[in-house]
Enzyme design. Sequence first.
Site, short mmCIF file in Angstrom:
data_model
loop_
_atom_site.label_atom_id
_atom_site.label_comp_id
_atom_site.label_asym_id
_atom_site.label_seq_id
_atom_site.Cartn_x
_atom_site.Cartn_y
_atom_site.Cartn_z
N VAL A 73 10.92 24.61 -9.96
CA VAL A 73 12.06 24.32 -9.09
C VAL A 73 12.69 22.95 -9.33
O VAL A 73 13.85 22.74 -8.99
CB VAL A 73 11.68 24.42 -7.58
CG1 VAL A 73 11.35 25.85 -7.20
CG2 VAL A 73 10.55 23.48 -7.23
N TYR A 166 4.18 12.15 -0.68
CA TYR A 166 4.34 13.45 0.00
C TYR A 166 5.05 13.28 1.35
O TYR A 166 5.92 14.07 1.71
CB TYR A 166 2.95 14.06 0.16
CG TYR A 166 2.90 15.47 0.70
CD1 TYR A 166 3.31 16.55 -0.06
CD2 TYR A 166 2.39 15.72 1.98
CE1 TYR A 166 3.22 17.85 0.43
CE2 TYR A 166 2.29 17.01 2.47
CZ TYR A 166 2.71 18.08 1.70
OH TYR A 166 2.62 19.36 2.19
N LYS A 170 8.55 15.10 2.24
CA LYS A 170 8.70 16.03 3.36
C LYS A 170 9.59 15.45 4.46
O LYS A 170 10.33 16.19 5.13
CB LYS A 170 7.33 16.41 3.92
CG LYS A 170 6.45 17.17 2.91
CD LYS A 170 7.11 18.45 2.44
CE LYS A 170 6.17 19.34 1.65
NZ LYS A 170 6.82 20.58 1.19
N ILE A 199 -3.19 23.98 6.95
CA ILE A 199 -3.22 25.44 6.78
C ILE A 199 -4.18 25.77 5.64
O ILE A 199 -4.17 25.10 4.59
CB ILE A 199 -1.80 25.98 6.45
CG1 ILE A 199 -0.76 25.46 7.45
CG2 ILE A 199 -1.82 27.51 6.40
CD1 ILE A 199 -0.93 25.90 8.89
P1 NAP Z 1 -0.46 26.22 -2.71
O1 NAP Z 1 -1.40 27.23 -2.18
O2 NAP Z 1 -0.96 25.12 -3.57
O3 NAP Z 1 0.73 27.01 -3.48
C1 NAP Z 1 1.76 26.26 -4.06
C2 NAP Z 1 2.80 27.20 -4.61
O4 NAP Z 1 3.87 26.41 -5.13
C3 NAP Z 1 2.31 28.06 -5.76
O5 NAP Z 1 2.98 29.30 -5.73
C4 NAP Z 1 2.77 27.28 -7.00
O6 NAP Z 1 2.98 28.09 -8.16
C5 NAP Z 1 4.10 26.77 -6.48
N1 NAP Z 1 4.63 25.62 -7.20
C6 NAP Z 1 4.07 24.40 -7.39
N2 NAP Z 1 4.91 23.62 -8.10
C7 NAP Z 1 6.00 24.37 -8.36
C8 NAP Z 1 7.22 24.14 -9.06
N3 NAP Z 1 7.48 22.96 -9.63
N4 NAP Z 1 8.12 25.15 -9.14
C9 NAP Z 1 7.88 26.35 -8.58
N5 NAP Z 1 6.76 26.62 -7.90
C10 NAP Z 1 5.83 25.64 -7.80
O7 NAP Z 1 0.32 25.48 -1.52
P2 NAP Z 1 0.50 25.87 0.03
O8 NAP Z 1 -0.56 25.21 0.79
O9 NAP Z 1 0.74 27.32 0.16
O10 NAP Z 1 1.84 25.06 0.33
C11 NAP Z 1 3.12 25.69 0.40
C12 NAP Z 1 4.09 24.69 1.02
O11 NAP Z 1 3.64 24.35 2.32
C13 NAP Z 1 4.20 23.39 0.25
O12 NAP Z 1 5.52 22.92 0.27
C14 NAP Z 1 3.31 22.45 1.03
O13 NAP Z 1 3.70 21.12 0.87
C15 NAP Z 1 3.55 22.94 2.43
N6 NAP Z 1 2.47 22.58 3.37
C16 NAP Z 1 1.20 23.02 3.18
C17 NAP Z 1 0.22 22.65 4.10
C18 NAP Z 1 -1.21 23.11 4.00
O14 NAP Z 1 -2.04 22.64 4.78
N7 NAP Z 1 -1.55 24.02 3.09
C19 NAP Z 1 0.56 21.84 5.19
C20 NAP Z 1 1.85 21.41 5.33
C21 NAP Z 1 2.82 21.80 4.43
P3 NAP Z 1 1.76 28.38 -9.21
O15 NAP Z 1 0.78 29.23 -8.45
O16 NAP Z 1 2.41 29.11 -10.33
O17 NAP Z 1 1.21 27.04 -9.57
#
Ligand code: NAP
Length: 255
Positions: A73, A166, A170, A199
Site C-alpha cells: 500500500v 506507530y 495512527k 486485539i
Molecule cells: P497483522 O495480523 O500483522 O496483519 C497485517 C496485515 O497487513 C497482513 O495482511 C499484511 O499482509 C498486511 N500488510 C502489512 N504491510 C503491508 C503493506 N505494506 N501493504 C499491504 N498490506 C500490508 O495485523 P493486525 O493486528 O491484524 O492489524 C491490522 C490493523 O489493525 C493494523 O493497521 C494495525 O496497526 C491495527 N491495530 C492492531 C491492533 C492489535 O492489537 N492487533 C491494535 C490496534 C490497531 P501479509 O500477510 O502479506 O504480510
Amino acid sequence: MAEVQTAIMADAVACALITGASKGIGRAIALQLSLDHNLHILLNYASDTAAATETMMAIKEAGGSAELLPFRVHHKEEVQQALDTWQAEHPTDYIHVLINNAGITKDGLLMWMPESDWDEVIAVSLKGMFYLTQYVLRDMLLKRSGRIVNIASLSGVKGMPGQTNYSAAKGGMIAATKALAQEIAKRKVTVNAVAPGFIETDMIKGLDTRQFLPLIPMKRLGKTEEVAHLVSFLVSDKASYITGEVIHVNGGLYS
Ligand code: NAP
C-alpha cells in the site's frame, strides 16, 4: 450529462477493498463484510499469498465472492498498477467500501530508532491511506455514495512509549479522518476511524500479556470479530449520519 456518466450500471458489482486482509483484523473484516453486505471482496495483502488464499476460500465457502489483489500500500506505482488493471478487467464494477487496515509496527525508543523504522511505519499507515483513498475517492464522490473506514489504534489516541513512530502514524490517520470527513460529507461519502486496543493477532504475538492484561478493565484481549462487527455497522446504511468519528474497541482501556 454527468449523471449519465456516473450512473451505476445495472450489472455493476459493488466491491469492498480491504487492505491487509490476509490475516488478523483485515481477514475478520473481509469475512464480516461478505456475510453482512452484498459486496464482492477485494483482498489486499503484501506477501503472504497462502494466508490470503485461505481467507478467500473461507469467504467463498460461506457463500460470498472474493478475489486477491496483492500490492504494497505504501508503493504508489504498485497501488496504481493493481487498481488500474483491476478496473480495466472489471469496467462496470466499483469500489463502494474502502477499509484502510494494512499496518505494521517497528517498536523501539525514539532515542535509538533507525530512521528507516520511523519512515516505514508511517508510510504503510499514512501513505497507504493517502494512495488508496485518493484512488477510490473520485468515483465515490461522483456516485455520491461510499464508505471509508480507517483502522487506527489506541496508540494513536493516547500515545504509547516505545511506539513513537506507530503513535504518530495512527494519530495522523485519526486527524486525516476528521479533516477528510468534512471535505466530503456533502457528497454522502462517510469516513470514520476505528481505534482498537489489544486485539489477538500476529501483531501482538511477541508481547508479554502478563504486563498489560491487568491494565485492561475487561482483563482480556479483544477478538478480531469484535472489531469487524463495528466496521460492518459503519459500512451499513444504518451508519449514514456518522462521519469523522473515532470509535474505540478496547475493553475499557483508554489511558
Ligand atoms: P497483522 O495480523 O500483522 O496483519 C497485517 C496485515 O497487513 C497482513 O495482511 C499484511 O499482509 C498486511 N500488510 C502489512 N504491510 C503491508 C503493506 N505494506 N501493504 C499491504 N498490506 C500490508 O495485523 P493486525 O493486528 O491484524 O492489524 C491490522 C490493523 O489493525 C493494523 O493497521 C494495525 O496497526 C491495527 N491495530 C492492531 C491492533 C492489535 O492489537 N492487533 C491494535 C490496534 C490497531 P501479509 O500477510 O502479506 O504480510
